[in-house]
Scaffold this active site. Structure first.
Site, PDB file in Angstrom:
ATOM      1  N   ASN A   1       2.313   7.005   9.157  1.00  0.00           N
ATOM      2  CA  ASN A   1       2.187   6.171   7.966  1.00  0.00           C
ATOM      3  C   ASN A   1       3.088   4.983   8.251  1.00  0.00           C
ATOM      4  O   ASN A   1       4.314   5.067   8.093  1.00  0.00           O
ATOM      5  CB  ASN A   1       2.637   6.910   6.702  1.00  0.00           C
ATOM      6  CG  ASN A   1       2.477   6.029   5.467  1.00  0.00           C
ATOM      7  OD1 ASN A   1       2.204   4.832   5.580  1.00  0.00           O
ATOM      8  ND2 ASN A   1       2.656   6.606   4.296  1.00  0.00           N
TER       9      ASN A   1
ATOM     10  N   TYR B   1       2.951   5.846  -5.658  1.00  0.00           N
ATOM     11  CA  TYR B   1       3.278   6.725  -4.531  1.00  0.00           C
ATOM     12  C   TYR B   1       3.676   8.148  -4.935  1.00  0.00           C
ATOM     13  O   TYR B   1       3.895   8.991  -4.066  1.00  0.00           O
ATOM     14  CB  TYR B   1       4.396   6.090  -3.692  1.00  0.00           C
ATOM     15  CG  TYR B   1       3.987   4.757  -3.094  1.00  0.00           C
ATOM     16  CD1 TYR B   1       2.927   4.675  -2.189  1.00  0.00           C
ATOM     17  CD2 TYR B   1       4.636   3.568  -3.439  1.00  0.00           C
ATOM     18  CE1 TYR B   1       2.529   3.465  -1.647  1.00  0.00           C
ATOM     19  CE2 TYR B   1       4.257   2.350  -2.899  1.00  0.00           C
ATOM     20  CZ  TYR B   1       3.202   2.303  -2.009  1.00  0.00           C
ATOM     21  OH  TYR B   1       2.813   1.102  -1.471  1.00  0.00           O
TER      22      TYR B   1
ATOM     23  N   PRO C   1       8.472   1.303   7.094  1.00  0.00           N
ATOM     24  CA  PRO C   1       9.417   0.718   6.149  1.00  0.00           C
ATOM     25  C   PRO C   1       9.168   1.098   4.695  1.00  0.00           C
ATOM     26  O   PRO C   1       8.030   1.232   4.265  1.00  0.00           O
ATOM     27  CB  PRO C   1       9.227  -0.794   6.338  1.00  0.00           C
ATOM     28  CG  PRO C   1       7.885  -0.951   6.957  1.00  0.00           C
ATOM     29  CD  PRO C   1       7.692   0.279   7.807  1.00  0.00           C
ATOM     30  N   ASN C   2      10.278   1.284   4.008  1.00  0.00           N
ATOM     31  CA  ASN C   2      10.330   1.565   2.567  1.00  0.00           C
ATOM     32  C   ASN C   2       9.890   2.978   2.185  1.00  0.00           C
ATOM     33  O   ASN C   2      10.011   3.359   1.020  1.00  0.00           O
ATOM     34  CB  ASN C   2       9.520   0.528   1.760  1.00  0.00           C
ATOM     35  CG  ASN C   2      10.083  -0.865   1.922  1.00  0.00           C
ATOM     36  OD1 ASN C   2      11.279  -1.069   1.694  1.00  0.00           O
ATOM     37  ND2 ASN C   2       9.274  -1.813   2.361  1.00  0.00           N
TER      38      ASN C   2
ATOM     39  N   ALA D   1       3.961  -0.954   5.395  1.00  0.00           N
ATOM     40  CA  ALA D   1       3.453  -2.324   5.436  1.00  0.00           C
ATOM     41  C   ALA D   1       3.133  -2.802   6.856  1.00  0.00           C
ATOM     42  O   ALA D   1       2.299  -3.696   7.039  1.00  0.00           O
ATOM     43  CB  ALA D   1       4.462  -3.263   4.783  1.00  0.00           C
TER      44      ALA D   1
ATOM     45  N   ARG E   1      10.405   4.576  -5.520  1.00  0.00           N
ATOM     46  CA  ARG E   1       9.548   3.410  -5.259  1.00  0.00           C
ATOM     47  C   ARG E   1       8.186   3.562  -5.943  1.00  0.00           C
ATOM     48  O   ARG E   1       7.411   4.455  -5.578  1.00  0.00           O
ATOM     49  CB  ARG E   1       9.350   3.321  -3.745  1.00  0.00           C
ATOM     50  CG  ARG E   1       8.479   2.191  -3.302  1.00  0.00           C
ATOM     51  CD  ARG E   1       8.184   2.279  -1.823  1.00  0.00           C
ATOM     52  NE  ARG E   1       7.315   1.185  -1.467  1.00  0.00           N
ATOM     53  CZ  ARG E   1       6.541   1.150  -0.399  1.00  0.00           C
ATOM     54  NH1 ARG E   1       6.558   2.175   0.454  1.00  0.00           N
ATOM     55  NH2 ARG E   1       5.765   0.130  -0.170  1.00  0.00           N
TER      56      ARG E   1
ATOM     57  N   GLU F   1      -3.866   8.489  10.961  1.00  0.00           N
ATOM     58  CA  GLU F   1      -3.230   7.506  10.074  1.00  0.00           C
ATOM     59  C   GLU F   1      -3.205   8.086   8.658  1.00  0.00           C
ATOM     60  O   GLU F   1      -4.236   8.569   8.167  1.00  0.00           O
ATOM     61  CB  GLU F   1      -4.048   6.208  10.105  1.00  0.00           C
ATOM     62  CG  GLU F   1      -3.532   5.130   9.174  1.00  0.00           C
ATOM     63  CD  GLU F   1      -4.373   3.844   9.263  1.00  0.00           C
ATOM     64  OE1 GLU F   1      -5.322   3.776  10.086  1.00  0.00           O
ATOM     65  OE2 GLU F   1      -4.071   2.924   8.485  1.00  0.00           O
TER      66      GLU F   1
ATOM     67  N   ARG G   1      -6.424  -1.590  -3.150  1.00  0.00           N
ATOM     68  CA  ARG G   1      -5.290  -2.378  -3.664  1.00  0.00           C
ATOM     69  C   ARG G   1      -5.437  -3.854  -3.254  1.00  0.00           C
ATOM     70  O   ARG G   1      -6.540  -4.318  -3.046  1.00  0.00           O
ATOM     71  CB  ARG G   1      -3.986  -1.743  -3.174  1.00  0.00           C
ATOM     72  CG  ARG G   1      -3.853  -0.288  -3.681  1.00  0.00           C
ATOM     73  CD  ARG G   1      -2.616   0.384  -3.151  1.00  0.00           C
ATOM     74  NE  ARG G   1      -1.403  -0.321  -3.564  1.00  0.00           N
ATOM     75  CZ  ARG G   1      -0.204  -0.149  -3.009  1.00  0.00           C
ATOM     76  NH1 ARG G   1      -0.071   0.720  -2.012  1.00  0.00           N
ATOM     77  NH2 ARG G   1       0.838  -0.820  -3.445  1.00  0.00           N
TER      78      ARG G   1
ATOM     79  N   HIS H   1      -1.900   7.469   4.554  1.00  0.00           N
ATOM     80  CA  HIS H   1      -1.333   6.649   3.474  1.00  0.00           C
ATOM     81  C   HIS H   1      -1.334   7.467   2.189  1.00  0.00           C
ATOM     82  O   HIS H   1      -2.326   8.154   1.897  1.00  0.00           O
ATOM     83  CB  HIS H   1      -2.154   5.373   3.243  1.00  0.00           C
ATOM     84  CG  HIS H   1      -2.179   4.484   4.438  1.00  0.00           C
ATOM     85  ND1 HIS H   1      -1.101   3.720   4.811  1.00  0.00           N
ATOM     86  CD2 HIS H   1      -3.130   4.285   5.378  1.00  0.00           C
ATOM     87  CE1 HIS H   1      -1.397   3.071   5.920  1.00  0.00           C
ATOM     88  NE2 HIS H   1      -2.616   3.400   6.295  1.00  0.00           N
TER      89      HIS H   1
HETATM   90  C1  DQA Z   1       1.387   2.866   2.264  1.00  0.00           C
HETATM   91  C2  DQA Z   1       0.447   1.718   1.893  1.00  0.00           C
HETATM   92  C3  DQA Z   1       0.959   0.398   2.428  1.00  0.00           C
HETATM   93  O1  DQA Z   1       0.082  -0.657   2.044  1.00  0.00           O
HETATM   94  C4  DQA Z   1       2.337   0.106   1.880  1.00  0.00           C
HETATM   95  O2  DQA Z   1       2.853  -1.099   2.434  1.00  0.00           O
HETATM   96  C5  DQA Z   1       3.288   1.221   2.071  1.00  0.00           C
HETATM   97  C6  DQA Z   1       2.819   2.581   1.828  1.00  0.00           C
HETATM   98  C7  DQA Z   1       0.955   4.191   1.626  1.00  0.00           C
HETATM   99  O3  DQA Z   1       1.449   5.236   2.078  1.00  0.00           O
HETATM  100  O4  DQA Z   1       0.175   4.201   0.671  1.00  0.00           O
HETATM  101  O5  DQA Z   1       4.458   1.040   2.357  1.00  0.00           O
HETATM  102  O6  DQA Z   1       1.345   3.033   3.675  1.00  0.00           O
END
Ligand code: DQA
Length: 142
Positions: free
Chosen positions: A73, A22, A9-10, A76, A17, A97, A106, A99
Protein backbone atom coordinates in the site's frame (compact mmCIF):
# COMPACT_ATOMS: atom_id res chain seq x y z
CA UNK A 1 7.41 -18.55 2.70
CA UNK A 2 8.36 -14.92 3.26
CA UNK A 3 6.12 -11.97 2.40
CA UNK A 4 7.20 -8.33 2.47
CA UNK A 5 4.37 -5.95 3.41
CA UNK A 6 5.14 -2.32 2.65
CA UNK A 7 3.18 0.73 3.72
CA UNK A 8 3.83 4.18 2.39
CA UNK A 9 3.45 7.73 3.69
CA UNK A 10 0.89 8.73 6.30
CA UNK A 11 -0.24 5.15 6.91
CA UNK A 12 1.49 5.40 10.31
CA UNK A 13 -1.30 7.88 11.17
CA UNK A 14 -4.15 5.39 10.65
CA UNK A 15 -6.62 5.59 13.51
CA UNK A 16 -6.28 9.38 13.61
CA UNK A 17 -6.25 10.01 9.87
CA UNK A 18 -9.62 10.63 8.20
CA UNK A 19 -11.35 7.72 10.00
CA UNK A 20 -14.46 8.23 7.85
CA UNK A 21 -12.32 7.15 4.86
CA UNK A 22 -9.69 4.86 6.35
CA UNK A 23 -11.47 3.43 9.40
CA UNK A 24 -10.40 3.42 13.02
CA UNK A 25 -7.86 0.60 12.99
CA UNK A 26 -4.26 1.62 13.51
CA UNK A 27 -1.34 0.32 11.44
CA UNK A 28 -0.42 -1.74 14.52
CA UNK A 29 -3.86 -3.36 14.40
CA UNK A 30 -3.35 -4.14 10.70
CA UNK A 31 0.06 -5.65 11.44
CA UNK A 32 -1.52 -7.89 14.11
CA UNK A 33 -4.17 -8.98 11.59
CA UNK A 34 -1.44 -9.79 9.06
CA UNK A 35 0.60 -11.75 11.61
CA UNK A 36 -2.47 -13.82 12.58
CA UNK A 37 -3.23 -14.63 8.92
CA UNK A 38 0.41 -15.37 8.12
CA UNK A 39 0.80 -17.74 11.08
CA UNK A 40 -2.26 -19.77 9.96
CA UNK A 41 -0.42 -20.33 6.66
CA UNK A 42 3.02 -20.78 8.27
CA UNK A 43 4.24 -17.72 6.39
CA UNK A 44 6.77 -15.24 7.69
CA UNK A 45 6.00 -11.56 7.22
CA UNK A 46 8.19 -8.49 7.21
CA UNK A 47 5.80 -5.59 7.90
CA UNK A 48 7.18 -2.08 7.33
CA UNK A 49 6.10 1.54 6.92
CA UNK A 50 8.00 4.57 5.69
CA UNK A 51 7.18 8.16 4.87
CA UNK A 52 10.22 8.26 2.57
CA UNK A 53 10.08 7.17 -1.06
CA UNK A 54 13.80 6.33 -1.24
CA UNK A 55 13.60 4.14 1.86
CA UNK A 56 10.75 2.16 0.31
CA UNK A 57 12.81 1.80 -2.91
CA UNK A 58 15.80 0.52 -0.90
CA UNK A 59 13.66 -2.01 0.98
CA UNK A 60 12.21 -3.29 -2.32
CA UNK A 61 15.72 -3.65 -3.75
CA UNK A 62 17.02 -5.40 -0.62
CA UNK A 63 14.16 -7.91 -0.77
CA UNK A 64 15.33 -9.18 -4.16
CA UNK A 65 15.77 -12.95 -3.97
CA UNK A 66 14.59 -13.05 -0.34
CA UNK A 67 10.79 -12.86 -0.62
CA UNK A 68 8.05 -14.95 -2.19
CA UNK A 69 5.60 -12.08 -2.51
CA UNK A 70 5.19 -8.36 -1.92
CA UNK A 71 2.08 -6.61 -0.62
CA UNK A 72 2.21 -2.86 -1.04
CA UNK A 73 0.00 0.00 0.00
CA UNK A 74 2.17 2.82 -1.30
CA UNK A 75 -0.24 5.52 -0.05
CA UNK A 76 0.09 8.71 -2.07
CA UNK A 77 3.25 7.40 -3.80
CA UNK A 78 0.91 5.03 -5.64
CA UNK A 79 -0.12 7.97 -7.78
CA UNK A 80 3.29 9.62 -8.26
CA UNK A 81 6.20 7.21 -7.99
CA UNK A 82 7.94 5.95 -11.10
CA UNK A 83 10.80 5.03 -8.73
CA UNK A 84 8.62 2.55 -6.82
CA UNK A 85 7.34 1.17 -10.14
CA UNK A 86 10.91 0.64 -11.38
CA UNK A 87 12.02 -1.01 -8.12
CA UNK A 88 9.03 -3.38 -8.06
CA UNK A 89 9.77 -4.30 -11.67
CA UNK A 90 12.97 -6.00 -10.46
CA UNK A 91 10.85 -8.71 -8.82
CA UNK A 92 9.43 -11.80 -10.49
CA UNK A 93 7.40 -12.77 -7.39
CA UNK A 94 3.69 -11.87 -7.06
CA UNK A 95 2.94 -8.26 -6.13
CA UNK A 96 -0.43 -7.37 -4.62
CA UNK A 97 -1.50 -3.73 -4.40
CA UNK A 98 -3.72 -2.88 -1.43
CA UNK A 99 -5.69 0.25 -0.59
CA UNK A 100 -7.99 0.73 2.37
CA UNK A 101 -10.21 3.08 0.37
CA UNK A 102 -11.08 2.83 -3.30
CA UNK A 103 -8.92 5.54 -4.90
CA UNK A 104 -10.85 5.32 -8.18
CA UNK A 105 -14.01 6.62 -6.53
CA UNK A 106 -12.15 9.57 -5.00
CA UNK A 107 -10.37 12.65 -6.40
CA UNK A 108 -9.13 12.37 -9.98
CA UNK A 109 -5.47 12.62 -8.92
CA UNK A 110 -5.91 9.25 -7.18
CA UNK A 111 -7.13 7.47 -10.31
CA UNK A 112 -3.68 6.75 -11.75
CA UNK A 113 -1.59 4.03 -10.10
CA UNK A 114 2.04 3.38 -11.02
CA UNK A 115 1.81 0.11 -9.05
CA UNK A 116 -1.21 -1.45 -10.80
CA UNK A 117 0.55 -2.43 -14.08
CA UNK A 118 2.87 -4.65 -12.00
CA UNK A 119 0.28 -6.01 -9.60
CA UNK A 120 -1.17 -9.45 -9.92
CA UNK A 121 -4.23 -8.13 -8.09
CA UNK A 122 -5.44 -4.83 -6.69
CA UNK A 123 -7.50 -5.06 -3.50
CA UNK A 124 -9.21 -1.79 -2.62
CA UNK A 125 -12.13 -0.34 -0.74
CA UNK A 126 -12.50 -3.07 1.90
CA UNK A 127 -10.39 -1.44 4.61
CA UNK A 128 -7.94 -3.46 6.70
CA UNK A 129 -9.49 -6.72 5.45
CA UNK A 130 -7.60 -6.19 2.18
CA UNK A 131 -4.29 -7.10 3.83
CA UNK A 132 -5.15 -10.66 4.99
CA UNK A 133 -6.86 -11.21 1.64
CA UNK A 134 -3.62 -10.24 -0.11
CA UNK A 135 -1.64 -12.67 2.07
CA UNK A 136 -4.04 -15.48 1.12
CA UNK A 137 -3.62 -14.73 -2.59
CA UNK A 138 0.18 -14.92 -2.29
CA UNK A 139 0.02 -18.14 -0.27
CA UNK A 140 -2.27 -19.74 -2.87
CA UNK A 141 -0.25 -18.64 -5.90
CA UNK A 142 3.26 -19.37 -4.59
C1 DQA B 1 -4.53 4.85 0.18
C2 DQA B 1 -5.15 5.69 -0.94
C3 DQA B 1 -4.20 6.77 -1.41
O1 DQA B 1 -4.82 7.55 -2.43
C4 DQA B 1 -3.84 7.68 -0.26
O2 DQA B 1 -2.90 8.66 -0.68
C5 DQA B 1 -3.35 6.96 0.93
C6 DQA B 1 -4.04 5.73 1.33
C7 DQA B 1 -5.51 3.83 0.76
O3 DQA B 1 -5.05 2.91 1.45
O4 DQA B 1 -6.72 3.95 0.56
O5 DQA B 1 -2.44 7.37 1.62
O6 DQA B 1 -3.43 4.13 -0.36
Amino acid sequence: MKILILNGPNLNMLGQREPEIYGTQTLGDIETLCRETASIHHADIDFRQSNHEGELVTWIQEALGHVDGIIINAGAYTHTSVALHDALKLHACPIIEVHLSDPETREEFRHLSYISPLAQEVIKGIGAAGYPQAIEIIVKTS
